[in-house]
Design an enzyme around this catalytic site. Structure first.
Site: not given
Length: 214
Positions: A8-10
């Site tokens: 996951f990107d943040l």
């Protein structure tokens, strides 16, 4: 989506960091005698590596861009990283995915020291096996390099790993490493930006992303 491992990107994928990032950019610019009262004009800074963003958007050379990054961090590390919001439904999504037996990682261009503190403060760190980010000296701000590092450190198989993110950098980095990518449209990348990188999946809302894992 069958992949048992999810990256996951943040910013723009798990959280809405708009206020903290833009106000910290505004602060950095003011330190360099540049007045930008419109925070909306600073939203393109959300997502790409910060050093490159200062060079691209304000035509700074590398030395001046590093100055700007330093000023940005002055404010961000004490105020900006807390001026953040979890997108509604994120905690439920993460709980659901872990309940399915999937292994979750964060892979963000943000320095890992900031990413870990954000995850701790907003109480979602326990959902992730490891939170990976860049180093303060700029190492692994490139998403392709970061994902390659995660794959090597965790001994992950690309065909069993999915990248989820809201900007083109997430998709480009995934494709460079042989991963499929899911683009989300509720973050900061436009539909045109994301579709230009041919993601395997596109979800306009967090609810659609959640439903895809039913």
């Amino acid at each position: 989506m069958h992949q048992p491992t999810l990256l996951f990107d943040l910013d723009g994928t798990l959280t809405d960091p708009r206020e903290g990032i833009t106000r910290s950019i505004q602060y950095a610019l003011a330190k360099l005698d540049i007045d930008e009262p419109d925070l909306g004009k600073l939203e393109p800074f959300i997502g790409p590596p910060l050093l490159q963003a200062f060079m691209q958007f304000y035509d700074f050379d590398e030395t001046r861009a590093w100055q700007a990054v330093g000023f940005y961090r002055e404010r961000f590390q004490t105020l900006g990283l807390y001026e953040n919001l979890l997108f509604e439904g994120v905690l439920e999504l993460l709980e659901h995915l872990r309940g399915q037996g999937r292994t979750l990682y964060v892979a963000t261009s943000k320095p890992s020291v900031f990413a870990r503190e954000i995850a701790r403060h907003f109480a979602f760190d326990h959902h992730f096996k490891v939170i990976y980010g860049s180093e303060l000296d700029g190492t692994r701000t490139d998403k392709g390099e970061l994902i390659r590092h995660v794959l090597a450190e965790e001994r992950l198989e690309p065909d069993q790993t999915l990248m989820i993110g809201d900007r083109k950098h997430d998709l480009i980095g995934a494709h460079r490493n042989g991963l499929r990518a899911a683009a989300v449209g509720y973050g900061f990348g436009s539909h045109a930006e994301l579709m230009a990188e041919s993601p395997a999946y596109y979800y306009a809302t967090l609810a659609q992303l959640r439903d895809a894992f039913s």
